[in-house]
Design an enzyme around this catalytic site. Structure first.
Site, PDB file in Angstrom:
ATOM      1  N   ASP A 159      20.080 -37.174 -24.287  1.00 19.93           N
ATOM      2  CA  ASP A 159      19.346 -38.358 -24.116  1.00 19.93           C
ATOM      3  C   ASP A 159      17.782 -38.501 -25.162  1.00 19.93           C
ATOM      4  O   ASP A 159      17.161 -36.776 -25.474  1.00 19.93           O
ATOM      5  CB  ASP A 159      18.493 -37.854 -22.744  1.00 19.93           C
ATOM      6  CG  ASP A 159      17.623 -39.428 -22.587  1.00 19.93           C
ATOM      7  OD1 ASP A 159      16.728 -40.028 -23.349  1.00 19.93           O
ATOM      8  OD2 ASP A 159      17.974 -39.665 -22.104  1.00 19.93           O
ATOM      9  N   SER A 162      17.395 -43.852 -25.623  1.00 19.13           N
ATOM     10  CA  SER A 162      18.317 -43.780 -24.149  1.00 19.13           C
ATOM     11  C   SER A 162      18.718 -45.583 -23.681  1.00 19.13           C
ATOM     12  O   SER A 162      19.813 -45.801 -24.440  1.00 19.13           O
ATOM     13  CB  SER A 162      17.345 -43.343 -22.568  1.00 19.13           C
ATOM     14  OG  SER A 162      18.000 -42.826 -21.792  1.00 19.13           O
TER      15      SER A 162
END
Length: 231
Positions: free
Chosen positions: A216, A65
């Site tokens: 993500d 991320s």
């Protein structure tokens, strides 16, 4: 999951010691590892000179991320084939850019309930500025061009399985040698906050097109050290 040949690892930078840096995700909380890394780099510069950079000391840098974006900033080359960012500059970057990446409109400031309602109708943020700034910084740099090996986890919502982008995988599977920009946008696409991100790569020898539909990397491993394998 797809099978892949095991590639021999390159010799570690420091003899028998393999050095690995693992950077968590967490949105704006990316300021925390950025600040720690800035301090570490400043200490290393006291020993080895002002040009010392984090990428010089780690055989592998892994990030998920926001951590994936930090990884790319530390390992992507500039025109002089040195790291694009000094670690000390990354926290300032987040402080300056996050208000535009996550703009707070008056409706979003009303209450947490407003955010929940908004998330039910789609992502809270459109991700447009994030995509623009990532492409502006990383441009057309590809995974194989990083100055040290990197590992960036993502999750493919069509394949329903993790997709791990790594320097090792890119060496023998060109369809995984994506632009760092695409990888960073994909691993940062936190559901309810940012839209999923789609892109394609092409295998030059065969012309085969590989489609990625990513969210993500925290769905795979928010802390990349949890990974027991790299496919």
């Amino acid at each position: 999951m797809e099978e892949t040949a095991r590639l021999p690892l390159q010799p570690p930078t420091y003899g028998d010691l393999v050095t690995v840096l693992s950077i968590d995700g967490g949105g704006i909380r990316g300021i925390i590892p950025a600040t720690i890394l800035g301090f570490l780099e400043s200490e290393l510069q006291k020993l080895d000179g002002e040009e010392a950079r984090i990428a010089d000391y780690f055989d592998v840098i892994a990030g998920t991320s926001t951590g994936g974006f930090v990884t790319a900033m530390l390992a992507a080359p500039n025109e002089q084939k040195r790291p694009l960012f000094a670690a000390k500059d990354i926290s300032d970057f987040f402080l300056q850019q996050c208000p535009r990446i996550f703009p707070q409109s008056s409706s979003l400031l009303l209450s947490g309930a407003t955010k929940i309602i908004k998330s039910l109708t789609g992502p809270i943020y459109d991700g447009k500025y994030l995509r623009e700034i990532v492409w502006e910084i990383l441009g057309n740099t590809r995974l194989h061009q990083t100055l040290t090996n990197v590992v960036i986890p993502t999750f493919d919502i069509k394949q329903l399985q993790p997709t791990i982008f790594s320097s090792y995988r890119a060496k023998d599977r060109p369809k995984y040698d994506a632009f760092l920009s695409d990888i960073c946008i994909g691993t940062s696409a936190a559901p309810t906050y940012l839209p999923a991100y789609r892109f394609e790569t092409k295998d030059p020898p065969t012309g085969h097109v590989r489609e990625f539909n990513l969210i993500d990397g925290g769905f795979t491993a928010n802390n990349p050290v949890w990974l027991q394998w790299v496919k």
